[in-house]
Design an enzyme around this catalytic site. Structure first.
Site, PDB file in Angstrom:
ATOM      1  CB  SER A 143     -22.399 -21.272 -41.489  1.00 21.11           C
ATOM      2  OG  SER A 143     -21.902 -21.154 -40.165  1.00 21.11           O
ATOM      3  CE1 TYR A 156     -17.727 -18.754 -43.533  1.00 20.40           C
ATOM      4  CE2 TYR A 156     -19.023 -18.544 -41.512  1.00 20.40           C
ATOM      5  CZ  TYR A 156     -18.495 -19.326 -42.524  1.00 20.40           C
ATOM      6  OH  TYR A 156     -18.737 -20.682 -42.538  1.00 20.40           O
TER       7      TYR A 156
END
Length: 258
Positions: A143, A156
């Site tokens: 990501s 995350y």
């Protein structure tokens, strides 16, 4: 550009979002598939759709990759010498939209288990098997968040930074072996990901959203063209370029204000 492989492709998180885009894309290439996710009913529905549309074999392998048992089941399939897997897509993942310290520790650990430990476990199994055969490809879905010091989603972001860095390191290790590896680092993408995390995304500008099929198409093209880290769309490429140029402290302040 390296030609696509022809053996089985195993996709984790294949029941929704980017996973569905991956399996449809690979099926269109004529690839036999192994679909992995927790939801057996959804997997069977997708498998039926693909079998009806394409002349391919589709295996369904239900597994919870946040558990050691689930990872072991999938790692065993990756290690199989009969009907070997030539493509691994590590796509399964989850996010938490609670600030660190407010989310339960058990939830943070489960996210790490799925986003980091499962990726490591399955990548290890795939590298061992593929290097022995002298062919294969591994796609790790990371990501853009991994490039940013995100206080509200620190675990995350740190996990995705690990996935990208692991991929870059293994790309050096695997050079010349016939096994290629790459990380796809999308930004905000229209999938079920945010809804499953009960996240309010209404504040995200429309121009920042990507379509799942485009992310998959660009990511696969980049990997097969020799690129190790793929950032789909020029807008996110510009963001990542700017982040790498600016001092980390300044980036942290800008992200914190946003």
């Amino acid at each position: 550009m390296t030609a696509p492989l022809t053996g089985y492709a195993l996709v984790t998180g294949a029941s929704a979002g980017l996973g569905v885009s991956f399996v449809r894309r690979l099926a269109a290439e004529g690839r036999d598939l192994v679909l992995v996710a927790r939801d057996a009913d959804r997997l069977n529905g997708i498998a039926a759709e693909l079998r009806e549309r394409y002349p391919i074999t589709v295996e369904v392998l239900p597994a919870d990759l946040s558990t050691e048992a689930g990872c072991a089941t999938v790692a065993e399939r990756l290690a199989a010498t009969e009907q070997p897997v030539d493509t691994l897509v590590n796509n399964a993942g989850l996010g938490l939209y609670q600030a660190f310290g407010k989310a339960a520790l058990a939830d943070e650990l489960r996210m790490l288990d799925l986003n980091v430990r499962a990726v490591l476990t399955l990548t290890h199994a795939a590298v061992v098997a593929m290097r022995e055969r002298g062919r294969g490809e591994i796609i790790n879905v990371s990501s853009v968040a991994g490039f940013l010091p995100r206080g509200a989603a620190a675990t995350y972001a740190a996990g995705k930074a690990y996935v990208t860095t692991l991929t870059e390191g293994l790309a050096v290790l695997l050079a010349g072996t016939g096994v290629r590896i790459g990380a796809i680092c999308p930004g905000f993408t229209h999938t079920e990901f945010h809804a499953r995390a009960n996240a309010d995304m209404s504040g995200v500008p429309g121009f920042l959203w990507l379509e799942a099929d485009r992310v998959v198409a660009e990511g696969l093209a980049d990997l097969r063209g020799g690129k190790v880290v793929s950032v789909p769309s020029r807008r996110y490429q510009a963001i990542v370029f700017g982040v790498r140029l600016l001092p980390r402290r300044l980036v942290g302040r800008l992200v914190g204000r946003r």
